[in-house]
Write an enzyme that holds these catalytic residues in place. Structure first.
Site, PDB file in Angstrom:
ATOM      1  N   TRP A 182      52.521  39.076 -20.485  1.00 44.42           N
ATOM      2  CA  TRP A 182      51.912  37.310 -21.072  1.00 44.42           C
ATOM      3  C   TRP A 182      51.245  37.331 -21.824  1.00 44.42           C
ATOM      4  O   TRP A 182      51.498  36.435 -22.845  1.00 44.42           O
ATOM      5  CB  TRP A 182      50.793  37.474 -19.435  1.00 44.42           C
ATOM      6  CG  TRP A 182      51.307  37.225 -18.444  1.00 44.42           C
ATOM      7  CD1 TRP A 182      51.466  38.628 -16.933  1.00 44.42           C
ATOM      8  CD2 TRP A 182      52.212  37.302 -17.836  1.00 44.42           C
ATOM      9  NE1 TRP A 182      52.190  38.513 -15.864  1.00 44.42           N
ATOM     10  CE2 TRP A 182      52.594  37.493 -16.224  1.00 44.42           C
ATOM     11  CE3 TRP A 182      52.971  36.301 -18.283  1.00 44.42           C
ATOM     12  CZ2 TRP A 182      53.857  36.907 -16.119  1.00 44.42           C
ATOM     13  CZ3 TRP A 182      54.226  35.857 -17.753  1.00 44.42           C
ATOM     14  CH2 TRP A 182      54.737  36.304 -16.731  1.00 44.42           C
ATOM     15  N   ASP A 200      43.523  33.645 -20.928  1.00 47.19           N
ATOM     16  CA  ASP A 200      45.060  33.486 -19.873  1.00 47.19           C
ATOM     17  C   ASP A 200      43.845  33.828 -19.391  1.00 47.19           C
ATOM     18  O   ASP A 200      43.982  35.067 -19.000  1.00 47.19           O
ATOM     19  CB  ASP A 200      45.756  33.801 -20.439  1.00 47.19           C
ATOM     20  CG  ASP A 200      46.669  33.854 -19.019  1.00 47.19           C
ATOM     21  OD1 ASP A 200      46.510  33.071 -18.136  1.00 47.19           O
ATOM     22  OD2 ASP A 200      48.380  33.900 -19.602  1.00 47.19           O
ATOM     23  N   LYS A 248      47.319  33.304  -8.130  1.00 48.65           N
ATOM     24  CA  LYS A 248      47.043  34.989  -7.779  1.00 48.65           C
ATOM     25  C   LYS A 248      45.432  34.532  -6.881  1.00 48.65           C
ATOM     26  O   LYS A 248      45.458  35.763  -6.254  1.00 48.65           O
ATOM     27  CB  LYS A 248      46.893  35.875  -9.178  1.00 48.65           C
ATOM     28  CG  LYS A 248      47.777  36.357  -9.418  1.00 48.65           C
ATOM     29  CD  LYS A 248      48.813  36.017 -10.896  1.00 48.65           C
ATOM     30  CE  LYS A 248      50.125  36.543 -11.761  1.00 48.65           C
ATOM     31  NZ  LYS A 248      50.676  36.079 -12.949  1.00 48.65           N
TER      32      LYS A 248
HETATM   33  C1  LIG Z   1      51.438  35.267 -13.558  1.00 54.34           C
HETATM   34  C2  LIG Z   1      50.957  35.256 -14.639  1.00 54.34           C
HETATM   35  C3  LIG Z   1      51.289  34.399 -16.094  1.00 54.34           C
HETATM   36  C4  LIG Z   1      52.290  33.981 -15.623  1.00 54.34           C
HETATM   37  O1  LIG Z   1      52.247  32.394 -14.449  1.00 54.34           O
HETATM   38  P1  LIG Z   1      52.991  30.920 -14.767  1.00 54.34           P
HETATM   39  O2  LIG Z   1      52.272  30.223 -13.814  1.00 54.34           O
HETATM   40  O3  LIG Z   1      53.692  31.801 -13.723  1.00 54.34           O
HETATM   41  O4  LIG Z   1      53.386  30.330 -15.535  1.00 54.34           O
HETATM   42  C5  LIG Z   1      50.718  34.016 -17.191  1.00 54.34           C
HETATM   43  N1  LIG Z   1      49.457  34.903 -17.096  1.00 54.34           N
HETATM   44  C6  LIG Z   1      49.002  35.689 -16.431  1.00 54.34           C
HETATM   45  C7  LIG Z   1      47.858  36.716 -17.126  1.00 54.34           C
HETATM   46  C8  LIG Z   1      49.613  35.861 -15.269  1.00 54.34           C
HETATM   47  O5  LIG Z   1      49.328  37.107 -14.548  1.00 54.34           O
END
Ligand SMILES: *Cc1c(COP(=O)(O)O)cnc(C)c1O
Length: 364
Positions: A103, A174, A198
Site C-alpha cells: 500500500w 494511511d 477494515k
Molecule cells: C485496504 C487498504 C487500502 C486500499 O483501500 P481501498 O479503500 O480499497 O482503496 C489502502 N491502504 C491500506 C493500508 C489498506 O489496508
C-alpha cells in the site's frame, strides 16, 4: 446459536454484530421516520442528525480537537494516495514516503505522478517483514510532508509509535487497517485517512481527519471534488455522500465507545493477537512471517512448512467455518485478520482448530 461463521477476511472485514442488528432495523425504518436509512435525502433532518452523530462520536473517540476537520469521502484509501500529493505536493517540491509494503508502494506511485518522491525509509530489503528503526529513516532537505502506512495489511507489520517528521512538516498516515484499534494522538498528524472497510464500516466511505490549516493549502485549480476544502466547507455534503456508510461508521464508533473506547479496544486487540502469536511461536508446522517487535495486532501473517500444507489448511479451515484466511494474492501464505469486530472467541476457536490440524499433520 446463530448462522454466522468466523470471518478472518482482510477487507471488507467482520463488523460488530450489534451494529449489524441495528442496521437491519434501520434499513427498514430509521429513527421512526417510516423511511429506511438508505432512502433518506442527504439534505433532510434525519440524515443531518446521523452525520452529526457520526462526526461527534468520531471526535470523542479520537479526542479530535476543533483544529481538525472530520470528513466522510469516497474513492477509498486509493483515491487519498492521489488526493494527498495533488493537494500538498507543490511544483518543485519533494514528498517523503516511508515504504513498508504494497500500500505504501501504491501511494508512492500516485505521488510520483505529481512531483518528486523521496523514499525516506523502506523495509523492502527483507520483504517488508519489519518496520524501519528511527535511525534508519533519512528525510529529504525540506519535505512537503511525510507519509507512512501505520499497519501493513498484506505483510502483517505495524508501527508501534509514529515516525517523527522534521519540525513543522505535516505527518500524513494511511491508517486504513488499524484506525481506532488503539489510542491515537491526533495532534501528531496533519492528515489521517482510512477506507472504512477494515475497522470502521462497509466499503464506500473513507474517513479523513485533517488539520484545518492544511485544508486551505491545496490549489484551487484542482477539480472541485479533489479539493479537501470543498468537503470541509460543505461538511461532507457537497454532493451526495455515501449515506449508508456514514450511518454505519457512526454505529461502529458508538460500539467502540461502548467497548470502553480506544484504550480498552487496544487491550482487547493485543490479547487477541497474543493468543495467535503465542500459538504460532510454539508451533512445529506454522511460523509467523513478521519480526516479533513489528507484528501487527490486526493482520497475523504466517506460513506453513509447505505450500501443500497451506492449501490443505485453508481448505479444512473453510470447511470448519473459518473464512478469509488466504494470504494476499501478492505474497501467498496465510493471514488471519482480527480487526476490532473479531471477537476473542474467534481467535480462540481458530487456535483450537490449528492445534488440532497441527497434531494431525506433524506426525505427533
Ligand atoms: C485496504 C487498504 C487500502 C486500499 O483501500 P481501498 O479503500 O480499497 O482503496 C489502502 N491502504 C491500506 C493500508 C489498506 O489496508
Amino acid at each position: 446459536m446463530n448462522d454466522r461463521i468466523f470471518n478472518f477476511g482482510a477487507g471488507p472485514g467482520v463488523l460488530p454484530e450489534p451494529v449489524l442488528h441495528a442496521a437491519q432495523r434501520d434499513l427498514w425504518n430509521v429513527a421512526s421516520s417510516g423511511i429506511g436509512i438508505a432512502e433518506h435525502s442527504h439534505r433532510g433532518k434525519v440524515f443531518d442528525a446521523i452525520i452529526g452523530d457520526a462526526e461527534r462520536e468520531c471526535r470523542e473517540l479520537g479526542g479530535i480537537g476543533d483544529d481538525y476537520e472530520v470528513l466522510f469521502l469516497q474513492g477509498g484509501a486509493s483515491l487519498q494516495f492521489a488526493m494527498v500529493p495533488m493537494n500538498f505536493l507543490p511544483e518543485g517540491g519533494t514528498a517523503d514516503y516511508i515504504v513498508t509494503g504494497v500500500w505504501s508502494e501504491k501511494a508512492v506511485k500516485e505521488a510520483s505522478l505529481f512531483g518528486a518522491v523521496h523514499e525516506a525509509g523502506s523495509s523492502k530489503d527483507r520483504n517488508h517483514c519489519y518496520i524501519p528503526a528511527p535511525d534508519a529513516i533519512r528525510y529529504s532537505a525540506s519535505p512537503a510532508y511525510v507519509h507512512f502506512t501505520s499497519n501493513n495489511t498484506i505483510y502483517g507489520t505495524q508501527w508501534r509509535t509514529e515516525p517523527v517528521p522534521p519540525a513543522g512538516v505535516p505527518l500524513i498516515c494511511d491508517a486504513s487497517s488499524d484506525i481506532f484499534s488503539r489510542p491515537i494522538d491526533i495532534s501528531r498528524y496533519g492528515l489521517i485517512y482510512a477506507g472504512a472497510q477494515k475497522n470502521l464500516g462497509p466499503s464506500g466511505v473513507t474517513l479523513v481527519i485533517i488539520r484545518k490549516d492544511l485544508v486551505e493549502k491545496g490549489p484551487r485549480t484542482l477539480p472541485t471534488m479533489l479539493q479537501y476544502r470543498t468537503f470541509a466547507k460543505e461538511k461532507s455534503l457537497y454532493n451526495t455522500p455515501p449515506t449508508f456508510g456514514v450511518y454505519m461508521m457512526g454505529q461502529v464508533f458508538r460500539w467502540i465507545r461502548q467497548q470502553g473506547g480506544l484504550a480498552a479496544m487496544a487491550e482487547i486487540n493485543e490479547e487477541k493477537a497474543r493468543i495467535l502469536y503465542d500459538y504460532l511461536d510454539g508451533s512445529r508446522i506454522f511460523r509467523g512471517t513478521a519480526d516479533p517487535e513489528a507484528r501487527s495486532r490486526m493482520n497475523v501473517c504466517f506460513r506453513a512448512t509447505s505450500e501443500d500444507l497451506e492449501k490443505a489448511f485453508l481448505a479444512e479451515a473453510a470447511r470448519r467455518g473459518f473464512e478469509g484466511l488466504k494470504g494476499h494474492r501478492a505474497i501467498g501464505g496465510i493471514r488471519a485478520s482480527i480487526y476490532n469486530a473479531m471477537p476473542r472467541s474467534g481467535c480462540e476457536a481458530l487456535v483450537a482448530f490449528m492445534r488440532e490440524f497441527e497434531k494431525a499433520n506433524s506426525g505427533g
